[in-house]
Design an enzyme around this catalytic site. Sequence first.
Site, short mmCIF file in Angstrom:
data_model
loop_
_atom_site.label_atom_id
_atom_site.label_comp_id
_atom_site.label_asym_id
_atom_site.label_seq_id
_atom_site.Cartn_x
_atom_site.Cartn_y
_atom_site.Cartn_z
CD GLU A 25 2.47 6.77 -6.19
OE1 GLU A 25 1.72 7.28 -5.35
OE2 GLU A 25 3.14 5.73 -5.97
CE LYS A 68 -1.04 6.50 -2.98
NZ LYS A 68 0.43 6.67 -2.83
CB CYS A 120 0.61 3.80 -5.33
SG CYS A 120 2.12 3.16 -4.55
#
Length: 338
Positions: A125, A202, A239
Amino acid sequence: MSGEFESVDKSLKKHLPPSEYAEVRRILYGNEVSKLEFSSEVQSEAEQKDFEVQGYGFSALKEEERPARIVRVGAIQNKIVLPTTAPVVEQTFYIVFQAAALRQRISDIIDTAAKCGVNIICLQEAWTMPFAFCTREKHPWCQFAESAEDGPTTKLLQELAKKYNMVIISPILERDGNHGDILWNTSVVISNTGTVLGISRKNHIPRTGDFNESTYYMEGNTGHKVFQTQYGKIGINICYGRHHPQNWLMYGVNGAEIVFNPSATVGALSEPMWCIEARNAAIANSYFTCAINRVGTELFPNEFTSADGKPAHKDFGHFYGSSYVAAPDGSRTPTEIF
């Protein structure tokens, strides 16, 4: 403690008798995966350029009617090249140098991955920068943001993808000029022909302690995209999304065969969950998962607090690496921390 402790596997091997260690490994890691051997050229190159290469293979029963489809997946866990506290005359010079140094190192690693026959590779990330989102400072960190379609990082990786016939997943801090210069936490998917297949943003943003990332970007608007590549259908669960089983589920519903989880997570906070979340997702959704974390401790020039009553600090923990790949049958590669 995370910064000193190398890995659970190495500790078990050190302290258990061989027969007992083998049984513990069977329970912890499922069916045995085979360790791949690399050429002397690859090993020498990795040693010279100061990184480590490991490879493992999952076995499957051969079919009589269809040829075997062998896909080699690469996961890069890396640390920043320059310290965030490096003295600089102009922040912009520093930003450019940090990014350029990281791009050169990653180019070297991808070059070696190509020699290992890797078909799809994913970076951690926000790989082009320090994970500065804990600081809640806009400057200079937002200067790392770039266009997903034609930024310098994407252009570099397009050339490498085409050169090595490799699909590359590049998680960056995206500057979206099409919507008022908005920032997103984005993974750019580049095909083996060098074409940008699209982006995945995300979709779960933490708002707790140091991980109050909504200072920089909000939940993504791309849903649970699955990309058809030359080597299979892939999804990217960035994540914090790994904490939500429904998130993993939707990539499976949309047809993913491999789901990558590029992350930045630190010791004490998430280690007990890290080794099981992506593995559970592989079992529950019948696809392969790749969990990728960065390594090292990143110190920042200015102190910041975590809203927990504890003293201010200049880092928010040690990134413990421990990247691994898990299969639908529950087997997984060993966890190593470099």
